[in-house]
Enzyme design. Sequence first.
Site: not given
Length: 591
Positions: A206, A388
């Site tokens: 990420y 999320h």
Amino acid sequence: MMFVSGLCSALLLYTGLASVLGQDLGDMPFNESLDLAGTVSLRWGFDSKQETITFQLACKTSGWVGFGLSPSGEMDGSDIVIGGVNPNGTTYFTDRHAVGDQLPLVDGSQDYTLLSLKEDATGTTMKFSRKVQTCDKDDMEISTSAMKLIYAYGADDSIAYHNNARGTKSVNLLQSTQRSTPSQDTVGQLEMMVNSFAVPERETYYHCRIIKSPNFPGKRHVYRIEPKIQSGNVDLVHHMLVYACPASVSVELEGECYSGQSMYVFSSCQQVVIGWAVGGQDIWMPPNAGISIGTSDDPVFYRLEMHYSNSKLSKGRVDSSGLVFHYTSELRANDVGMLEMGLIVDPSYVIPPNAKDFKTYGLCNTSTFSQVLSGDPPVLNVFASLLHTHLAGRGVRVGHYRNGEQIGFLGKNEHYDFNLQETMFLGSLVQVKGGDEILVECTYNTESRKTATQGGLGTTNEMCLAFLLYYPRTKLASCWSLPEPTAMSAALGVKGTSELVALMNSSVWNDTAVGRFERTVRSLPQLMAVSLSNGTRTVGLGFIREFKSSPATACTTLPLRGAGESCAPVTAGLGLCIALLTSLISLTGTL
Ligand SMILES: *[C@@H]1O[C@H](CO)[C@@H](O)[C@H](O)[C@H]1NC(C)=O
Ligand SMILES: *[C@@H]1O[C@H](CO)[C@@H](O)[C@H](O)[C@H]1NC(C)=O
Ligand SMILES: *[C@@H]1O[C@H](CO)[C@@H](O)[C@H](O)[C@H]1NC(C)=O
Ligand SMILES: *[C@@H]1O[C@H](CO)[C@@H](O)[C@H](O)[C@H]1NC(C)=O
Ligand SMILES: *[C@@H]1O[C@H](CO)[C@@H](O)[C@H](O)[C@H]1NC(C)=O
Ligand SMILES: *[C@@H]1O[C@H](CO)[C@@H](O)[C@H](O)[C@H]1NC(C)=O
């Protein structure tokens, strides 16, 4: 063959016009040409709960028309409808499925409803509807990802497989948006991209980049967000998110998202603006709304999060991908607002280890808005949401309640995947009115974990959030909750979070214990907090209502949990067991 008198054609024209201006476009706002020649075109729409989908297939033929969903783009295994108008004016329409490359078989259960079937000089138009999830083994569930649509048609009404008039197109049926393009001389582009980033030889990485918004001469509206994947890197870029940063962030920065010192800076930019995941297309704002940029109310810094999936661990790959924000100075009637809901990100939010499907809840009671906003309660026109959680999340559902009853969903994904986060459109506008309640439910799987999972910013910590996209924008920033800490300590017989975590770390958890803990936490009073973008805050108390099962889960019979509860002697788990029993007793006492 058709004969129409002057009056008739006037009437037809009128109905045609009405259907274009009114109902038909209203309930079927999306359209796509399935072939390059424009012979077969599809219009569709669905209800706000995404339970029923309506299609209108128009094909330039007077013969039979077929349409279906296919696992591969081929006939085999596909879910098909075939219909048409016979030369004598009668119609036929059947729900079928294909086994191999033969004439598709008629399903035992007919789950497609014919709404109209017409043939005229331009061809055949067939309108029909079905449930998104029919629960028939011969039908395919319509998912929120792109699906392979197949079509075929014949020159006459004798249905035969062998012909070349067929094809396939990949379309995301539940994720389409209406497109409205501003005039070319008013538009510009704001790039949220990485620049020649050397992608590490890691399966999952990420990468974060904090980007400063340029100075605009005035307010602009972002109307379209375009994924720009560097050519040749389609296999690498898995998902991309753009978050707005708070005023505390004041420098550009680039690095790994979830480790190292910068992690805390990156994580403070946690208000999602937009999300794109592999297979996704351009994201268009509704024609009457845009994301405001260039005013003092708008973020100055944004965080781009790139998820790279270098599954072949290939060396030396460089990437310059990202999202392009297309904006216009032709301002629309409404600014898009983003409201964060769910569970307050806090270490006291604890998930036990070894849980198959542990559920947490976060409440927003819009009744509290009047404590921070003056005037009438705002009506939020919600058109999309982004769900999320971190790595343990398996499902997120956002329930919408009015007068104590659940009236629908503002988002749901029962196959949640951290690596496929994206903005999901509701299909039609849902109004959240003053007094409505919104409940975010997250489902986690921690079977691979031996210790407690706490709320927090790291990927192995958890979150349970839903970001609603709505208009017109208000000053609201978040509306979320947490089980009230004092009540939680009392109910579980522990002195605060660290004692609870220590107990969880050291005991053996099975379905019974997990289920009991879940019910206890859910029954507690919930501490709600509402914040405005200028920092003003208010708190309140609430409780968790029942959640309706959604159609997708209604098909399978889920095993009931919590039958035959008892506390067996587990080495170190006894304390918790007793604590849980105490909580159960005190709970029963209050009933
Ligand atoms: C969708 O419908 C609109 C209005 O009817 C039309 O202008 C547009 O060309 C259609 N788009 C496609 C891809 O068929
Ligand atoms: C119309 O034609 C179809 C197909 O040839 C036939 O099956 C049906 O019986 C006919 N119906 C009438 C009312 O003639
Ligand atoms: C629980 O276990 C985690 C992971 O091993 C550890 O980081 C944490 O310090 C432990 N907490 C307590 C209170 O035992
Ligand atoms: C924030 O906005 C609210 C609503 O407009 C206002 O009442 C409040 O005074 C503002 N607070 C600050 C700190 O500016
Ligand atoms: C929301 O607030 C209203 C008004 O205070 C209250 O009656 C209702 O019970 C609250 N709902 C929940 C779920 O806490
Ligand atoms: C789960 O653990 C409890 C003790 O915590 C025990 O009494 C029970 O038998 C266990 N249940 C299963 C299904 O293993």
